[in-house]
Motif scaffolding. Structure first.
Motif, PDB file in Angstrom:
ATOM      1  N   THR A  30      48.406  36.804 101.731  1.00 31.01           N
ATOM      2  CA  THR A  30      48.047  37.891 100.816  1.00 31.01           C
ATOM      3  C   THR A  30      48.941  39.106 100.981  1.00 31.01           C
ATOM      4  N   ALA A  31      49.829  39.100 101.962  1.00 28.17           N
ATOM      5  CA  ALA A  31      50.716  40.240 102.199  1.00 28.17           C
ATOM      6  C   ALA A  31      51.780  40.326 101.114  1.00 28.17           C
ATOM      7  N   GLY A  32      52.280  41.543 100.889  1.00 33.37           N
ATOM      8  CA  GLY A  32      53.350  41.752  99.927  1.00 33.37           C
ATOM      9  C   GLY A  32      54.685  41.906 100.626  1.00 33.37           C
ATOM     10  N   GLY A  33      55.581  42.683 100.022  1.00 34.21           N
ATOM     11  CA  GLY A  33      56.888  42.907 100.616  1.00 34.21           C
ATOM     12  C   GLY A  33      57.865  41.784 100.318  1.00 34.21           C
ATOM     13  N   ALA A  34      59.001  41.831 101.000  1.00 40.11           N
ATOM     14  CA  ALA A  34      60.056  40.846 100.763  1.00 40.11           C
ATOM     15  C   ALA A  34      59.779  39.508 101.425  1.00 40.11           C
ATOM     16  N   LYS A  35      58.880  39.436 102.367  1.00 41.42           N
ATOM     17  CA  LYS A  35      58.473  38.256 103.125  1.00 41.42           C
ATOM     18  C   LYS A  35      59.373  38.051 104.344  1.00 41.42           C
ATOM     19  N   LEU A  36      58.727  37.723 105.440  1.00 40.68           N
ATOM     20  CA  LEU A  36      59.427  37.548 106.713  1.00 40.68           C
ATOM     21  C   LEU A  36      60.420  36.391 106.664  1.00 40.68           C
ATOM     22  N   LEU A  37      60.081  35.323 105.939  1.00 41.22           N
ATOM     23  CA  LEU A  37      60.958  34.149 105.918  1.00 41.22           C
ATOM     24  C   LEU A  37      62.294  34.470 105.268  1.00 41.22           C
ATOM     25  N   ARG A  38      62.297  35.304 104.233  1.00 44.14           N
ATOM     26  CA  ARG A  38      63.558  35.688 103.597  1.00 44.14           C
ATOM     27  C   ARG A  38      64.406  36.528 104.548  1.00 44.14           C
ATOM     28  N   VAL A  39      63.770  37.445 105.253  1.00 46.29           N
ATOM     29  CA  VAL A  39      64.508  38.256 106.220  1.00 46.29           C
ATOM     30  C   VAL A  39      65.078  37.369 107.320  1.00 46.29           C
ATOM     31  N   TRP A  40      64.292  36.396 107.759  1.00 47.36           N
ATOM     32  CA  TRP A  40      64.761  35.469 108.802  1.00 47.36           C
ATOM     33  C   TRP A  40      65.957  34.659 108.309  1.00 47.36           C
ATOM     34  N   ALA A  41      65.930  34.217 107.067  1.00 46.40           N
ATOM     35  CA  ALA A  41      67.042  33.433 106.524  1.00 46.40           C
ATOM     36  C   ALA A  41      68.326  34.251 106.503  1.00 46.40           C
ATOM     37  N   LEU A  42      68.243  35.503 106.089  1.00 39.52           N
ATOM     38  CA  LEU A  42      69.428  36.360 106.080  1.00 39.52           C
ATOM     39  C   LEU A  42      69.916  36.643 107.503  1.00 39.52           C
ATOM     40  N   TYR A  43      68.977  36.789 108.433  1.00 41.95           N
ATOM     41  CA  TYR A  43      69.367  37.038 109.829  1.00 41.95           C
ATOM     42  C   TYR A  43      70.111  35.828 110.406  1.00 41.95           C
ATOM     43  N   THR A  44      69.580  34.634 110.198  1.00 42.79           N
ATOM     44  CA  THR A  44      70.243  33.448 110.736  1.00 42.79           C
ATOM     45  C   THR A  44      71.608  33.237 110.082  1.00 42.79           C
ATOM     46  N   HIS A  45      71.714  33.529 108.791  1.00 45.52           N
ATOM     47  CA  HIS A  45      73.004  33.404 108.120  1.00 45.52           C
ATOM     48  C   HIS A  45      74.008  34.409 108.692  1.00 45.52           C
ATOM     49  N   GLY A  46      73.580  35.650 108.885  1.00 45.35           N
ATOM     50  CA  GLY A  46      74.473  36.659 109.455  1.00 45.35           C
ATOM     51  C   GLY A  46      74.902  36.328 110.865  1.00 45.35           C
ATOM     52  N   ARG A  47      73.946  35.820 111.663  1.00 46.00           N
ATOM     53  CA  ARG A  47      74.295  35.448 113.040  1.00 46.00           C
ATOM     54  C   ARG A  47      75.302  34.301 113.060  1.00 46.00           C
ATOM     55  N   ARG A  48      75.139  33.331 112.142  1.00 43.25           N
ATOM     56  CA  ARG A  48      76.077  32.211 112.085  1.00 43.25           C
ATOM     57  C   ARG A  48      77.466  32.680 111.664  1.00 43.25           C
ATOM     58  N   GLU A  49      77.524  33.614 110.714  1.00 46.18           N
ATOM     59  CA  GLU A  49      78.818  34.120 110.269  1.00 46.18           C
ATOM     60  C   GLU A  49      79.532  34.862 111.397  1.00 46.18           C
ATOM     61  N   LEU A  50      78.785  35.602 112.203  1.00 46.82           N
ATOM     62  CA  LEU A  50      79.391  36.281 113.351  1.00 46.82           C
ATOM     63  C   LEU A  50      79.898  35.277 114.379  1.00 46.82           C
ATOM     64  N   ASP A  51      79.136  34.186 114.574  1.00 43.83           N
ATOM     65  CA  ASP A  51      79.592  33.143 115.496  1.00 43.83           C
ATOM     66  C   ASP A  51      80.894  32.507 115.013  1.00 43.83           C
TER      67      ASP A  51
END
Length: 510
Positions: free
Chosen positions: A371-392
């Protein structure tokens, strides 16, 4: 009989359910001696039920397509037109406000935003407060069911991060084309989730009563917690838990976990539920935020208290830390509750917490299919993992990432879908802010009102701005913009855009 009712259009069933729920404030008003409100809600419950019966008779047996667009349109109609029906008894019960105010109030409740236009003490009777919480509770229930039954197979509402598209002859097909009957999914999940939602609400209600809260306050807080609407009695984001105290806040914090991850109340069919919940990316990201943000806030208040030579005790410090933890979890799930220790920590340090932090938490939001709003934690997690992979890859260009095919998909396709959503959300923020500026609001108020409406966290207007923003003092045009923002934030721009997708308006054979 029940099978025939279940086959009725969603809006007809919701209207009938709303008529049944009108009996709750009617019964409360009758017991407390508020004859006008009791008679009003009893009358409109009967009229609403008659309306549902007439619509059911008119639509019973009519052939209906099961195209996904019908269910998306039903959700839009639900959040746009149902508040107009729910606002009628509320408007008649108050007797000294405009119908527009009542409509905006019901939109705020049904979208679980919790922004109230009536801040004056005693303006609303306790039964009307109960109706506000009831509408918010119904909105949370509708979001629960629609997210899993409708948005999940359509790869919307955050599910697009995990959904994979497979190449087939003639193009692409998604899970939406492998679902035979979305209406059957709605009926099945409504049957499964309604008892769970009612049971969890009742459990928290009884727990708060045992802890010492008044029954009405406990019921409103329990409904507001499960729906993450943040509706309280009296009208203040600070919880009125004078009876249960910190024990009540702990119980509410436990039940707010249902706004962090859908695995708290559903199974994904893979392995142990406990291990799946512990390893869920949304839970891990939420845990990190709940640990780091309160420590930052606590350190800020601690240094402030040290600089002003305030009396610091271990109990005041622990109270300040708990206030930060609870408030962080509350705004992360877009509930908007504020701990009783929040004001204590502010007075203890002499510093106010920047509203930008609370706005940031609300923008991140809670879990997918909650029932929560916002951008959703899963979307933020996906962008974080993508950014971490690009840095690697910058450090080790020839490296190969592991952790399985699902993790690789989230880093690639999932991050792409999440980035598209954030672009649409940015566009929504710009448009709503522009609309608020046209209504005469200054920059700060436009920002706060926009974030509050799009994240369905109405309490931000009370705590995020330099001076509290009163929704009731907004112009009629600003109230309409606020309503559009709340509906858009509840449905998400991605679902609105999906209405214009050819894949939604036509079924292809896979």
């Amino acid at each position: 009989m029940l099978d025939q009712i279940a086959k009725l259009p969603l809006l007809v069933i919701v209207i009938g359910f709303s008529a049944f729920m009108m009996l709750l404030p009617a019964a409360h008003a009758s017991v407390t001696g508020d004859d006008w409100v009791a008679g009003t809600f009893f009358l409109y419950a009967a009229l609403t039920f008659c309306l549902a019966v007439l619509l059911a008779i008119a639509m019973l047996g009519r052939p209906r397509t099961d195209r996904p667009k019908r269910h998306l349109i039903s959700l839009v109609v639900l959040f746009v037109f149902l508040p107009a029906l729910l606002a009628v008894p509320f408007h008649q019960g108050i007797r000294n406000t405009t119908y527009l105010n009542s409509y905006v109030e019901m939109v705020s409740c049904l979208t679980t935003t919790g922004a109230s236009l009536f801040h004056e003490p005693g303006r609303l009777s306790p039964s009307l407060h109960l109706w506000r919480a009831t509408v918010g509770w119904m909105g949370g229930l509708f979001v629960w069911i629609s997210a899993i039954a409708v948005l999940a197979p359509m790869a919307l509402g955050g599910f697009e991060v995990r959904t994979r598209r497979h190449l087939a002859t003639g193009g692409q097909f998604t899970q939406i084309e492998r679902v035979a009957d979305l209406s059957a999914r709605v009926r099945r999940y409504a049957t499964q989730l309604l008892p769970v939602f009612v049971g969890l609400t009742a459990a928290l209600w009884l727990g708060l009563i045992v802890a010492g809260d008044r029954p009405l306050v406990a019921l409103i807080n329990a409904m507001s917690t499960m729906s993450t609407s943040g509706i309280t009695l009296p009208l203040s984001p600070t919880l009125d838990l004078t009876g249960s105290g910190y024990g009540g806040e702990v119980m509410i914090a436990i039940f707010l976990v249902f706004g962090v991850s859908r695995l708290a109340f559903t199974r994904d069919g893979s392995g142990s539920e406990i291990n799946a919940f512990r390893n869920d990316p949304e839970v891990r990201l939420a845990t990190f935020i709940i640990v780091t943000v309160p420590m930052f806030l606590f350190a800020r208040h601690f240094l402030g208290a040290y600089e002003v030579s305030s009396e610091m005790t271990i109990w005041s410090g622990l109270g300040s830390l708990w206030g930060s933890v609870f408030t962080t979890l509350s705004f992360l799930t877009t509930t908007g509750f504020i701990s009783q220790a929040w004001d204590t920590s502010t007075a203890w340090s002499g510093l106010s917490t920047p509203g930008l932090i609370l706005m940031g938490l609300a923008l991140v939001g809670g879990g997918v299919a909650t029932t929560a709003g916002g951008a959703k934690l899963l979307r933020v997690w996906a962008l974080y993992t993508h950014g971490r992979r690009e840095l690697d890859k910058l450090i080790h260009p020839n490296s190969v990432a592991g952790m399985g095919s699902e993790a690789r998909h989230i880093r690639r396709g999932g991050a792409y879908s999440a980035w598209l959503f954030f672009m649409l959300m940015t566009l929504s923020v710009a448009l709503i802010m522009l609309a608020f500026s046209f209504t005469g609001e200054d920059f700060e108020q436009s920002v706060v009102l926009t974030v509050a409406s799009l994240t369905t966290t109405g309490q931000l207007a009370e705590v995020a701005a330099t001076q509290p923003i009163r929704y009731g003092l907004l112009s009629d045009s600003a109230k309409l913009v606020l309503s559009v923002g709340m509906i858009l934030g509840r449905l998400e721009m991605l679902a609105i855009v999906a209405l214009f997708s050819p894949d939604v308006w036509s079924r292809r054979n896979g």
